[in-house]
Design a protein around this motif. Structure first.
Motif, mmCIF file in Angstrom:
data_model
loop_
_atom_site.group_PDB
_atom_site.id
_atom_site.type_symbol
_atom_site.label_atom_id
_atom_site.label_comp_id
_atom_site.label_asym_id
_atom_site.label_seq_id
_atom_site.Cartn_x
_atom_site.Cartn_y
_atom_site.Cartn_z
ATOM 1 N N ALA A 1 0.696 -1.264 0.101
ATOM 2 C CA ALA A 1 0.170 0.038 -0.167
ATOM 3 C C ALA A 1 0.796 1.277 -0.179
ATOM 4 O O ALA A 1 2.236 1.142 0.024
ATOM 5 C CB ALA A 1 -0.896 -0.145 1.222
ATOM 6 N N ARG A 2 0.136 2.342 -0.075
ATOM 7 C CA ARG A 2 0.741 3.701 -0.166
ATOM 8 C C ARG A 2 1.813 3.889 -1.530
ATOM 9 O O ARG A 2 2.689 4.588 -1.394
ATOM 10 C CB ARG A 2 1.681 3.905 1.264
ATOM 11 C CG ARG A 2 0.513 3.843 2.438
ATOM 12 C CD ARG A 2 1.531 4.001 3.675
ATOM 13 N NE ARG A 2 0.591 3.693 4.865
ATOM 14 C CZ ARG A 2 1.205 3.389 6.262
ATOM 15 N NH1 ARG A 2 2.495 3.603 6.306
ATOM 16 N NH2 ARG A 2 0.331 3.125 6.985
ATOM 17 N N ASN B 1 2.982 5.210 -5.008
ATOM 18 C CA ASN B 1 2.699 6.311 -6.002
ATOM 19 C C ASN B 1 1.668 5.878 -6.999
ATOM 20 O O ASN B 1 1.956 4.902 -7.590
ATOM 21 C CB ASN B 1 4.070 6.874 -6.477
ATOM 22 C CG ASN B 1 4.213 8.138 -7.404
ATOM 23 O OD1 ASN B 1 3.118 8.500 -7.886
ATOM 24 N ND2 ASN B 1 5.087 8.893 -7.128
ATOM 25 N N GLY C 1 -3.378 3.006 -5.618
ATOM 26 C CA GLY C 1 -2.421 3.012 -4.746
ATOM 27 C C GLY C 1 -1.930 1.920 -3.979
ATOM 28 O O GLY C 1 -1.246 2.002 -2.887
ATOM 29 N N TYR C 2 -2.624 0.682 -4.311
ATOM 30 C CA TYR C 2 -1.972 -0.423 -3.502
ATOM 31 C C TYR C 2 -2.212 -1.740 -4.700
ATOM 32 O O TYR C 2 -2.876 -1.650 -5.621
ATOM 33 C CB TYR C 2 -3.056 -0.742 -2.295
ATOM 34 C CG TYR C 2 -4.591 -0.846 -2.605
ATOM 35 C CD1 TYR C 2 -4.922 -2.085 -2.565
ATOM 36 C CD2 TYR C 2 -5.394 0.282 -2.632
ATOM 37 C CE1 TYR C 2 -6.422 -2.322 -2.784
ATOM 38 C CE2 TYR C 2 -6.886 0.169 -3.015
ATOM 39 C CZ TYR C 2 -7.262 -1.063 -3.157
ATOM 40 O OH TYR C 2 -8.472 -1.475 -3.106
ATOM 41 N N ARG D 1 8.568 0.262 4.222
ATOM 42 C CA ARG D 1 8.988 1.076 4.517
ATOM 43 C C ARG D 1 10.088 1.681 3.193
ATOM 44 O O ARG D 1 11.024 2.580 3.542
ATOM 45 C CB ARG D 1 9.873 1.682 5.707
ATOM 46 C CG ARG D 1 8.588 1.241 6.922
ATOM 47 C CD ARG D 1 9.179 1.776 8.146
ATOM 48 N NE ARG D 1 9.451 3.213 8.050
ATOM 49 C CZ ARG D 1 9.768 4.052 9.126
ATOM 50 N NH1 ARG D 1 10.162 3.494 10.381
ATOM 51 N NH2 ARG D 1 10.089 5.150 9.071
ATOM 52 N N HIS E 1 7.992 7.473 -2.886
ATOM 53 C CA HIS E 1 6.897 7.197 -1.947
ATOM 54 C C HIS E 1 7.305 6.048 -0.981
ATOM 55 O O HIS E 1 7.816 5.074 -1.378
ATOM 56 C CB HIS E 1 5.463 6.695 -2.421
ATOM 57 C CG HIS E 1 4.570 7.799 -3.028
ATOM 58 N ND1 HIS E 1 3.354 8.020 -2.595
ATOM 59 C CD2 HIS E 1 4.877 8.996 -3.587
ATOM 60 C CE1 HIS E 1 2.959 9.072 -3.261
ATOM 61 N NE2 HIS E 1 4.008 9.693 -3.835
ATOM 62 N N GLU E 2 7.182 6.096 0.423
ATOM 63 C CA GLU E 2 7.508 5.216 1.184
ATOM 64 C C GLU E 2 6.415 4.064 1.350
ATOM 65 O O GLU E 2 5.204 4.542 1.890
ATOM 66 C CB GLU E 2 7.869 5.677 2.528
ATOM 67 C CG GLU E 2 8.441 4.801 3.642
ATOM 68 C CD GLU E 2 8.451 5.442 5.047
ATOM 69 O OE1 GLU E 2 7.666 5.387 5.934
ATOM 70 O OE2 GLU E 2 9.740 5.933 5.092
ATOM 71 N N ILE E 3 6.417 3.081 0.970
ATOM 72 C CA ILE E 3 5.302 1.820 0.838
ATOM 73 C C ILE E 3 5.185 1.118 2.158
ATOM 74 O O ILE E 3 6.116 1.218 3.155
ATOM 75 C CB ILE E 3 5.480 0.906 -0.163
ATOM 76 C CG1 ILE E 3 6.954 0.033 0.074
ATOM 77 C CG2 ILE E 3 5.803 1.679 -1.535
ATOM 78 C CD1 ILE E 3 6.996 -1.153 -0.803
ATOM 79 N N PHE E 4 3.916 0.502 2.357
ATOM 80 C CA PHE E 4 3.844 -0.392 3.611
ATOM 81 C C PHE E 4 3.420 -1.603 2.973
ATOM 82 O O PHE E 4 2.599 -1.927 2.145
ATOM 83 C CB PHE E 4 2.544 0.323 4.190
ATOM 84 C CG PHE E 4 1.976 -0.828 5.336
ATOM 85 C CD1 PHE E 4 2.376 -0.754 6.510
ATOM 86 C CD2 PHE E 4 0.559 -1.422 4.994
ATOM 87 C CE1 PHE E 4 1.931 -1.624 7.361
ATOM 88 C CE2 PHE E 4 0.255 -2.081 6.106
ATOM 89 C CZ PHE E 4 0.783 -2.208 7.404
ATOM 90 N N ARG F 1 -9.263 1.402 5.608
ATOM 91 C CA ARG F 1 -10.027 2.332 5.312
ATOM 92 C C ARG F 1 -11.352 2.695 5.768
ATOM 93 O O ARG F 1 -12.086 3.633 5.735
ATOM 94 C CB ARG F 1 -9.928 2.534 3.673
ATOM 95 C CG ARG F 1 -10.726 1.032 3.078
ATOM 96 C CD ARG F 1 -10.500 1.330 1.484
ATOM 97 N NE ARG F 1 -11.188 -0.083 0.916
ATOM 98 C CZ ARG F 1 -12.247 -0.134 0.717
ATOM 99 N NH1 ARG F 1 -13.245 0.833 0.957
ATOM 100 N NH2 ARG F 1 -12.818 -1.351 -0.023
#
Length: 242
Positions: free
Chosen positions: A56-57, A59, A93-94, A114, A120-123, A139
């Motif tokens: 997730a998170r 770009n 975005g995921y 991370r 973009h720092e991802i999760f 969400r």
């Protein structure tokens, strides 16, 4: 408490917000939203959920080719599914990445979180939608809160399991004064002693107050006033000794 376990077997937003899984009332709005949510998992998703990674998170400009380039360093990838909007076709975005081996999945879960991709720092986390019954995504107020300790705490997952409940059977009664009569009498006597001591302090202060006023009127220094007060207290002690 016989069915208690550190890892959740079925997702419950109320339990996920509790440090030991025993809360009975929600303590934040996210839990309320998750309890009221009606989430239906996507039945059209295929693949092995136990070998799938949730990313997730991202770009919004990140593509499947970029994800394959980054995540293939951890092992062989079977499938990449970048979730897109049905109308516009733009990325949401995921994504979900399915590996061929569990060893590659665990390595990516440990090292890729991370990671910075396209600024973009991802999760990164395991997929839970198809592996945990009753799952509510983050969400909608659900989820396990990620891996950041300063964020909303959610428990029951592998990263942050439930803590074992502490049973304190008879502490509450004694704490609220429901113990023996001796304890109650002791507390009342102690209260009377405090009140007597406070009254004596007030009387002594009233006696010393006129002397302070006289010293301030004549412009004496602070050191001289303190010495006079000390002599006055000495005279009071002598009078009591007589």
């Amino acid at each position: 408490m016989n069915d208690w376990a550190p890892i959740a077997k079925e997702y419950d937003p109320l339990k996920a917000g509790s440090i030991d899984g025993t809360d009975e009332e929600p303590h934040d709005r996210a839990i309320w939203r998750a309890m009221l949510a009606r989430y239906v998992p996507n039945k059209g998703v295929t693949g092995d959920p136990h070998l799938t990674l949730f990313v997730a998170r991202l770009n919004l400009q990140t593509t499947e080719e970029k994800l394959k380039e980054v995540f293939s360093r951890y092992g062989d990838i079977r499938k990449i599914r970048l979730v897109r909007d049905l109308v516009t076709g733009f990325s949401k975005g995921y994504a979900f990445i399915e590996y061929k081996e569990e060893r590659a999945l665990l390595k990516a879960h440990r090292d890729a979180n991370r990671l910075v991709i396209d600024q973009h720092e991802i999760f990164v986390d395991f997929e839970l939608e198809r592996t945990l019954k009753g799952w509510i995504p983050r969400r909608l107020g659900g989820g396990f809160g990620g891996k950041k300790e300063s964020g909303q705490l959610r428990f029951g997952g592998r990263d942050r399991p439930f803590r074992k409940p502490i049973n304190l059977p008879n502490m509450k009664n004694d704490f609220y004064g429901e113990g023996s009569a001796e304890k109650r009498n002791w507390s009342r006597e102690g209260t009377r002693d405090w009140r007597t001591r406070d009254r004596d302090h007030e009387r002594n202060r009233d006696k010393r107050w006129p002397e302070r006023e006289r010293s301030w009127a004549w412009g004496e220094s602070e050191k001289e006033r303190d010495s006079k007060e000390e002599r006055s207290r000495g005279r009071e002690r002598k009078d009591r000794d007589r």
